[in-house]
Scaffold this motif. Structure first.
Motif, short mmCIF file in Angstrom:
data_model
loop_
_atom_site.label_atom_id
_atom_site.label_comp_id
_atom_site.label_asym_id
_atom_site.label_seq_id
_atom_site.Cartn_x
_atom_site.Cartn_y
_atom_site.Cartn_z
N ILE A 210 -22.65 -55.94 -4.31
CA ILE A 210 -22.21 -55.70 -5.68
C ILE A 210 -21.92 -57.05 -6.33
CG2 ILE A 210 -19.73 -55.51 -5.22
CD1 ILE A 210 -21.73 -53.11 -7.46
N SER A 211 -22.19 -57.16 -7.61
CA SER A 211 -22.06 -58.44 -8.32
C SER A 211 -20.66 -59.03 -8.22
CB SER A 211 -22.43 -58.24 -9.79
OG SER A 211 -22.16 -59.41 -10.53
N ASP A 212 -20.59 -60.33 -7.96
CA ASP A 212 -19.29 -60.97 -7.87
C ASP A 212 -18.70 -61.28 -9.25
OD1 ASP A 212 -20.84 -63.09 -8.68
OD2 ASP A 212 -20.63 -64.24 -6.83
N SER A 213 -19.35 -60.81 -10.31
CA SER A 213 -18.77 -60.92 -11.64
C SER A 213 -17.79 -59.78 -11.91
CB SER A 213 -19.86 -60.92 -12.71
OG SER A 213 -20.56 -59.67 -12.73
N SER A 214 -17.79 -58.77 -11.03
CA SER A 214 -16.89 -57.62 -11.16
C SER A 214 -15.65 -57.83 -10.30
CB SER A 214 -17.59 -56.33 -10.74
OG SER A 214 -17.90 -56.36 -9.35
N GLN A 215 -14.57 -57.09 -10.60
CA GLN A 215 -13.35 -57.15 -9.80
C GLN A 215 -13.64 -56.74 -8.36
OE1 GLN A 215 -10.30 -58.17 -10.48
NE2 GLN A 215 -10.40 -58.46 -12.68
N THR A 216 -14.40 -55.64 -8.20
CA THR A 216 -14.75 -55.18 -6.87
C THR A 216 -15.57 -56.22 -6.13
OG1 THR A 216 -14.73 -52.85 -7.52
CG2 THR A 216 -16.02 -53.42 -5.57
N GLY A 217 -16.55 -56.81 -6.80
CA GLY A 217 -17.40 -57.81 -6.18
C GLY A 217 -16.63 -59.03 -5.73
N LEU A 222 -14.64 -62.03 -1.13
CA LEU A 222 -13.51 -62.72 -0.49
C LEU A 222 -13.22 -62.11 0.87
CD1 LEU A 222 -11.23 -64.80 -0.70
CD2 LEU A 222 -9.83 -63.06 -1.84
N TRP A 223 -13.29 -60.79 0.97
CA TRP A 223 -13.06 -60.10 2.25
C TRP A 223 -14.13 -60.50 3.27
CZ3 TRP A 223 -16.16 -56.42 4.76
CH2 TRP A 223 -15.57 -55.78 5.84
N ILE A 224 -15.39 -60.57 2.83
CA ILE A 224 -16.48 -60.98 3.73
C ILE A 224 -16.23 -62.39 4.25
CG2 ILE A 224 -18.94 -61.59 3.81
CD1 ILE A 224 -19.43 -59.26 1.84
N ALA A 225 -15.78 -63.28 3.37
CA ALA A 225 -15.50 -64.66 3.78
C ALA A 225 -14.37 -64.70 4.80
CB ALA A 225 -15.16 -65.51 2.56
N LYS A 226 -13.36 -63.85 4.63
CA LYS A 226 -12.24 -63.82 5.57
C LYS A 226 -12.66 -63.33 6.95
CE LYS A 226 -8.44 -63.31 2.27
NZ LYS A 226 -7.34 -62.43 1.79
N GLN A 227 -13.74 -62.53 7.01
CA GLN A 227 -14.24 -62.08 8.30
C GLN A 227 -14.99 -63.19 9.03
OE1 GLN A 227 -13.05 -58.97 8.89
NE2 GLN A 227 -12.35 -59.22 6.76
N GLY A 228 -15.26 -64.29 8.31
CA GLY A 228 -15.99 -65.39 8.92
C GLY A 228 -17.49 -65.17 8.94
N TRP A 229 -17.99 -64.25 8.10
CA TRP A 229 -19.42 -63.95 8.07
C TRP A 229 -20.10 -64.76 6.96
CZ3 TRP A 229 -18.04 -58.10 7.75
CH2 TRP A 229 -17.58 -57.67 9.00
N GLN A 230 -21.14 -65.42 7.30
CA GLN A 230 -21.96 -66.14 6.32
C GLN A 230 -23.23 -65.33 6.10
OE1 GLN A 230 -22.46 -70.09 7.93
NE2 GLN A 230 -20.39 -70.72 7.35
N LEU A 231 -23.11 -64.32 5.25
CA LEU A 231 -24.20 -63.37 5.04
C LEU A 231 -25.17 -63.89 3.99
CD1 LEU A 231 -22.13 -60.05 4.98
CD2 LEU A 231 -23.02 -61.32 6.96
N GLU A 232 -26.44 -63.68 4.23
CA GLU A 232 -27.48 -64.10 3.28
C GLU A 232 -27.62 -63.03 2.20
OE1 GLU A 232 -32.29 -64.92 2.99
OE2 GLU A 232 -31.33 -64.72 4.95
N THR A 233 -27.23 -63.37 0.99
CA THR A 233 -27.32 -62.42 -0.13
C THR A 233 -28.72 -62.47 -0.72
OG1 THR A 233 -24.97 -62.75 -0.64
CG2 THR A 233 -26.34 -61.71 -2.32
N PHE A 279 -13.19 -52.88 4.32
CA PHE A 279 -12.75 -53.27 2.99
C PHE A 279 -12.26 -52.04 2.23
CE2 PHE A 279 -13.97 -53.76 -1.56
CZ PHE A 279 -13.08 -54.77 -1.89
N VAL A 280 -11.13 -52.19 1.53
CA VAL A 280 -10.57 -51.10 0.73
C VAL A 280 -10.20 -51.67 -0.65
CG1 VAL A 280 -8.76 -49.36 0.49
CG2 VAL A 280 -9.63 -49.96 2.77
N ARG A 281 -10.70 -51.05 -1.70
CA ARG A 281 -10.31 -51.43 -3.05
C ARG A 281 -9.37 -50.37 -3.62
NH1 ARG A 281 -15.56 -50.10 -6.99
NH2 ARG A 281 -15.81 -47.93 -6.34
#
Length: 306
Positions: A210-217, A222-233, A279-281
C-alpha cells in the motif's frame, strides 16, 4: 443589525464570485460561468477590497492569483459556503419534507469488504435516508469534514487530529501476509515456522505494498523496517482490493487487512502466511466537534459495525 448590513464588506454572492475567480485564475472564466460580464465581476471584487482595506488578488496580464489575505479568505470561503449549504439542507429536511442525507467519506485504504458493516444496519433501520459516499485519501476526508462538505469520515487513525474534529469510536484492524498459491509449495504457513523458514523467500519475493503516502502505508512500512526485513517493493498502490487481485494473479506478495479478504476466495490464487508478529492499524470514525449531531446522523454512526 441594520448598521452591519450597511457596512458589511461583502455578501454570499460576492464571496462566491471571489471563489470562482481564484479557482479559475481569471475574471473572464469566472464571468462565463455565472453569466455576467468580466467588468461586473471586477467591480464586485474591487468593492470587496475597498471595504476590507486589503488587496485580495494580484492581477497580471496573464493570470490572477490570491494575495496572502486572499488565500486566507479563500480557505475560509469554502467552509462558510459549506455551512450555508448544510444549513439550507437541514432547513429543507426539517421543514420542507426533503429526504434526509448522510455524507460519508471512506478512506481509500479501506476495502470493499468493510462497506456492508458501515452501512447495512443503519440503512436497514432507516431506509429513507439518502447516503452519499466518497472514497478518497484520509487527509482529504479530514479537510472535507472541517469544511462541512461531509458529515462523517472513516479513516486510519491520523497522527494528529485537527482540533475541530473528534473520534466517536475505534476499531483494531489486523493484517496478514498473502502470497500467490502457485508459489506456495514448500512455504511454511505455521506461525512458529514461518519466520525462520520463509525469511529467504520473503527477501527474494516481489512485494505489492500500500502506498506510503497514506497513514496506513507509512505505518506498515515502518513496521516492516522494525522486523528487519529489506523487502523489494515492485509496486505501490492505494487500494487493497487491487493488491489482493494482483497477488492472486501471481504478481507478488503483500500485507493486507484480514477483513479485506472476506470478498475473495483462496482458491482464486492466493494463500495466507501466518507470522508471529502481525501488523495492526486502528480505524476511527471522525465527526466535527462543535456541532450538534442530527438524530438521523447519530443513528447512522451508532450502527457502524466493523
Amino acid at each position: 443589525m441594520d448598521e452591519y448590513l450597511k457596512t458589511a464588506p461583502f455578501d454570499l454572492y460576492e464571496l462566491h464570485l471571489f471563489k470562482l475567480v481564484v479557482e479559475n485564475g481569471s475574471f473572464t472564466k469566472a464571468a462565463a460561468i455565472v453569466g455576467v460580464t468580466q467588468s461586473a465581476i471586477t467591480r464586485q471584487i474591487q468593492g470587496m477590497e475597498s471595504k476590507l482595506g486589503v488587496d485580495l488578488l494580484e492581477r497580471t496580464t496573464r493570470s490572477v492569483r490570491p494575495t496572502l489575505a486572499g488565500q486566507f479568505l479563500y480557505s475560509e470561503a469554502g467552509r462558510l459556503s459549506a455551512n450555508v449549504d448544510q444549513t439550507l439542507q437541514k432547513l429543507r429536511e426539517e421543514f420542507a419534507g426533503a429526504r434526509k442525507q448522510v455524507r460519508v467519506g471512506v478512506s481509500q485504504t479501506i476495502g470493499l469488504a468493510y462497506l456492508p458493516g458501515f452501512f447495512h444496519a443503519a440503512l436497514k433501520q432507516t431506509p429513507q435516508i439518502y447516503c452519499q459516499v466518497s472514497h478518497q485519501p484520509s487527509n482529504e476526508i479530514l479537510l472535507a469534514l472541517e469544511a462541512n462538505e461531509i458529515d462523517v469520515g472513516v479513516i486510519c487513525q491520523p497522527k494528529r487530529l485537527p482540533r475541530t474534529l473528534r473520534v466517536t469510536h475505534k476499531f483494531a484492524d489486523a493484517f496478514t501476509l498473502i502470497m500467490p498459491t502457485a508459489k506456495g509449495e514448500g512455504i511454511a504457513t505455521d506461525a512458529k515456522a514461518s519466520l525462520a523458514t520463509n525469511k529467504k523467500w520473503m527477501l527474494k519475493e516481489r512485494w505489492l505494498l500500500i502506498s506510503d503516502s497514506s497513514q496506513t502505508g507509512q505505518r506498515l512500512h515502518l513496521w516492516i523496517a522494525k522486523q528487519g526485513w529489506q523487502l523489494e517493493t515492485a509496486m505501490q498502490l492505494d487500494n487493497f482490493d487491487l493488491i489482493i487481485s494482483l497477488v492472486a494473479l501471481g504478481m507478488g506478495a503483500s500485507f493486507v487487512p484480514i477483513r479485506a479478504l472476506a470478498m475473495y476466495h483462496q482458491k482464486r490464487g492466493w494463500k495466507r502466511v501466518t507470522l508471529l508478529d502481525r501488523f495492526v492499524r486502528e480505524l476511527v470514525v471522525v465527526v466535527r466537534k462543535n456541532r450538534k449531531i442530527p438524530s438521523h446522523l447519530q443513528t447512522f454512526i451508532e450502527n457502524i459495525l466493523f
